[in-house]
Design a protein around this motif. Structure first.
Motif, mmCIF file in Angstrom:
data_model
loop_
_atom_site.group_PDB
_atom_site.id
_atom_site.type_symbol
_atom_site.label_atom_id
_atom_site.label_comp_id
_atom_site.label_asym_id
_atom_site.label_seq_id
_atom_site.Cartn_x
_atom_site.Cartn_y
_atom_site.Cartn_z
ATOM 1 N N ASP A 1 0.822 -1.193 0.000
ATOM 2 C CA ASP A 1 0.000 0.000 0.000
ATOM 3 C C ASP A 1 0.864 1.254 0.000
ATOM 4 O O ASP A 1 0.551 2.212 -0.692
ATOM 5 N N THR A 56 -2.038 -1.371 -10.961
ATOM 6 C CA THR A 56 -2.453 -1.108 -9.579
ATOM 7 C C THR A 56 -3.415 -2.180 -9.087
ATOM 8 O O THR A 56 -3.260 -2.704 -7.982
ATOM 9 N N GLU A 57 -4.402 -2.497 -9.905
ATOM 10 C CA GLU A 57 -5.378 -3.526 -9.532
ATOM 11 C C GLU A 57 -4.714 -4.888 -9.368
ATOM 12 O O GLU A 57 -4.985 -5.611 -8.405
ATOM 13 N N THR A 60 -2.418 -4.939 -6.209
ATOM 14 C CA THR A 60 -3.244 -4.982 -5.003
ATOM 15 C C THR A 60 -3.809 -6.376 -4.789
ATOM 16 O O THR A 60 -3.762 -6.918 -3.682
ATOM 17 N N LYS A 61 -4.301 -6.963 -5.867
ATOM 18 C CA LYS A 61 -4.862 -8.313 -5.772
ATOM 19 C C LYS A 61 -3.797 -9.331 -5.359
ATOM 20 O O LYS A 61 -4.040 -10.206 -4.541
ATOM 21 N N SER A 64 -1.637 -7.416 -1.620
ATOM 22 C CA SER A 64 -2.305 -6.789 -0.487
ATOM 23 C C SER A 64 -2.562 -7.768 0.648
ATOM 24 O O SER A 64 -2.256 -7.499 1.791
ATOM 25 N N SER A 65 -3.112 -8.922 0.339
ATOM 26 C CA SER A 65 -3.420 -9.887 1.396
ATOM 27 C C SER A 65 -2.154 -10.422 2.054
ATOM 28 O O SER A 65 -2.146 -10.712 3.240
ATOM 29 N N ASN A 67 0.605 -8.699 2.642
ATOM 30 C CA ASN A 67 1.045 -7.690 3.599
ATOM 31 C C ASN A 67 0.192 -7.720 4.860
ATOM 32 O O ASN A 67 0.708 -7.591 5.967
ATOM 33 N N LYS A 68 -1.109 -7.884 4.724
ATOM 34 C CA LYS A 68 -1.993 -7.923 5.887
ATOM 35 C C LYS A 68 -1.712 -9.124 6.757
ATOM 36 O O LYS A 68 -1.733 -9.028 7.984
#
Length: 72
Positions: A1, A56-57, A60-61, A64-65, A67-68
């Motif tokens: 992010d 970007t999409e 993120t896909k 992103s998960s 990193n979380k």
């Protein structure tokens, strides 16, 4: 992010395809490897990624998960 936010600020105001061309030079490590593999497959299928919005999409896909989960 954080990387996406930084890149978004860096390329602000540029046309989408020009922004894409600049940003892909900043990819490193796992993101770079992922992009090369993804781009090769997409190009062979006749649908290479060429826009900042699509990148970007996809980033993120893909990341992103991860990193979380690491942060948790």
């Amino acid at each position: 992010d954080s990387w996406l936010a930084h890149m978004t600020s860096y390329i602000h105001g540029l046309p989408d395809q020009q922004a894409f061309s600049i940003v892909i030079t900043s990819l490193t490590a796992d993101a770079h490897d992922w992009f090369i593999a993804n781009q090769t497959t997409a190009t062979e299928a006749g649908h290479p990624m060429t826009s900042w919005v699509a990148l970007t999409e996809a980033i993120t896909k893909r990341f992103s998960s991860l990193n979380k989960v690491k942060l948790a």
